[in-house]
Design an enzyme around this catalytic site. Sequence first.
Site, PDB file in Angstrom:
ATOM      1  N   LYS A 125     -30.024 -49.060  36.727  1.00 45.09           N
ATOM      2  CA  LYS A 125     -29.350 -47.444  36.401  1.00 45.09           C
ATOM      3  C   LYS A 125     -27.871 -48.308  35.753  1.00 45.09           C
ATOM      4  O   LYS A 125     -27.536 -49.388  37.009  1.00 45.09           O
ATOM      5  CB  LYS A 125     -28.794 -47.006  38.006  1.00 45.09           C
ATOM      6  CG  LYS A 125     -28.356 -45.447  37.423  1.00 45.09           C
ATOM      7  CD  LYS A 125     -27.815 -44.964  38.769  1.00 45.09           C
ATOM      8  CE  LYS A 125     -26.979 -43.698  38.496  1.00 45.09           C
ATOM      9  NZ  LYS A 125     -26.998 -42.679  39.663  1.00 45.09           N
ATOM     10  N   GLU A 181     -16.949 -34.528  43.617  1.00 45.93           N
ATOM     11  CA  GLU A 181     -17.970 -35.248  44.417  1.00 45.93           C
ATOM     12  C   GLU A 181     -17.039 -36.419  45.597  1.00 45.93           C
ATOM     13  O   GLU A 181     -15.638 -36.496  44.794  1.00 45.93           O
ATOM     14  CB  GLU A 181     -18.266 -36.751  43.747  1.00 45.93           C
ATOM     15  CG  GLU A 181     -18.748 -37.173  44.570  1.00 45.93           C
ATOM     16  CD  GLU A 181     -19.940 -38.287  43.298  1.00 45.93           C
ATOM     17  OE1 GLU A 181     -20.098 -39.364  43.619  1.00 45.93           O
ATOM     18  OE2 GLU A 181     -19.925 -38.224  41.951  1.00 45.93           O
ATOM     19  N   GLU A 225     -32.697 -41.563  40.703  1.00 42.89           N
ATOM     20  CA  GLU A 225     -31.354 -41.785  40.245  1.00 42.89           C
ATOM     21  C   GLU A 225     -30.423 -41.544  41.285  1.00 42.89           C
ATOM     22  O   GLU A 225     -29.832 -42.308  41.983  1.00 42.89           O
ATOM     23  CB  GLU A 225     -30.457 -41.062  39.203  1.00 42.89           C
ATOM     24  CG  GLU A 225     -29.445 -41.770  38.616  1.00 42.89           C
ATOM     25  CD  GLU A 225     -28.764 -40.177  37.817  1.00 42.89           C
ATOM     26  OE1 GLU A 225     -27.561 -39.969  38.177  1.00 42.89           O
ATOM     27  OE2 GLU A 225     -29.779 -40.169  36.700  1.00 42.89           O
ATOM     28  N   GLU A 362     -25.459 -34.010  28.324  1.00 39.20           N
ATOM     29  CA  GLU A 362     -25.143 -33.285  29.920  1.00 39.20           C
ATOM     30  C   GLU A 362     -24.141 -34.506  29.785  1.00 39.20           C
ATOM     31  O   GLU A 362     -23.027 -33.909  30.919  1.00 39.20           O
ATOM     32  CB  GLU A 362     -25.633 -34.904  30.906  1.00 39.20           C
ATOM     33  CG  GLU A 362     -25.011 -34.857  32.719  1.00 39.20           C
ATOM     34  CD  GLU A 362     -26.452 -35.769  33.256  1.00 39.20           C
ATOM     35  OE1 GLU A 362     -25.296 -36.436  34.036  1.00 39.20           O
ATOM     36  OE2 GLU A 362     -27.289 -36.083  32.751  1.00 39.20           O
TER      37      GLU A 362
END
Length: 378
Positions: A125, A181, A225, A362
């Site tokens: 990733k 986050e 992911e 996105e």
Amino acid sequence: MTTGTATSAATPHEPSGPAEPHFILSRPHGTVTARGVTDSITDPAHAVARLRAGTPIVGALPFDVREPAALTVPGRLDVTTTPLPVRTRPAVPTVTVRRHVPSPAEHTRRVADAVTRLRETSLRKVVLARALELDAAEPLDHRAILDRLVAADPSGNGYSVDLGPAGDDHHGVRLVGSSPEVLIRRQGTTVTCHPLAGSAPRDPDPDRDAALGRALAASTKDLTEHAYVIESLTQSLAPLCTDIVVPDGPVLTTTPQLWHLGTPLRATLRDPAVTALELALAVHPTPAVCGTPTDEAMRTILEVEGSRGFYAGAVGWSDASGDGEWMVTLRGAQIAADGLHVVAHAGGGIVAASDPETELDETTTKFGTIMAALGVTA
């Protein structure tokens, strides 16, 4: 957690001024503000040493911690138990997009190249980002932008940090945003974090919106992911923590713009002397903002994007007892010292199953948080 005036034996620098905090972090459970800079620190290891000696630290870490940090010893650190009170502020002046860096077409090409690399190498990733350079007709008030961000976020999330301590190139520059986050939080010996990885856009129609959330929760690509992030975090925390509690799977969380897959983790410190900043440094950068394996993903990002500066770094605080909280610096922008120039970033996690056009969309959605605060459309 402490409230009030922080003491330091450092030689006082010129204070930021008693009225205007040089650091603000608004969270649903409280707001932390810092005023008066008694020392500036660019090396996180030095900041850890100061913390271990009982001196609070606030500020920002860059994405690549080998670059200078923007950390300070505050003259005063204040902690409340509510999100930042939003004050009435002047309207934001007209802001326009001057340039996309790279162009949307170039970003999709970069994603396509990354997908090829993911399929042919050990890279699993990598997070690729793009930037928008914007111009304001009149100088922007960073506090007005922060107030708009906090008011628009149902959880009251927002941050504003003076990046001047990072060096002359950042003198007067403000990092402002509203991150969803949590990188790490320490309360006594309890450690928590809430990584987000895997996202989908919201929809104004409640039925379509709910369907998008359900699709995200069932997406093999996004679940894979997300699993990379949880695997990395637990491995990073294991040397420092015991009793790491990981739920069986992620839960859906939302911002006004996006659905996210999130997993709340909880653990107990092995050594109570370990501070919130040390924990942040131990887990940063996570695969949520970098990729996995970390070293290979970092090399790819530096090769493709160059330096990210403080985008996808961390902003936070640690008090004299070592408690504190660090957020990932997402959904924000850097405002130049003159208030006329702004740079915003947005990125997305790329895996072998990623579609370049979807990844471009996105990033556009993720720009929505800061663009709405600035009154522009990405």
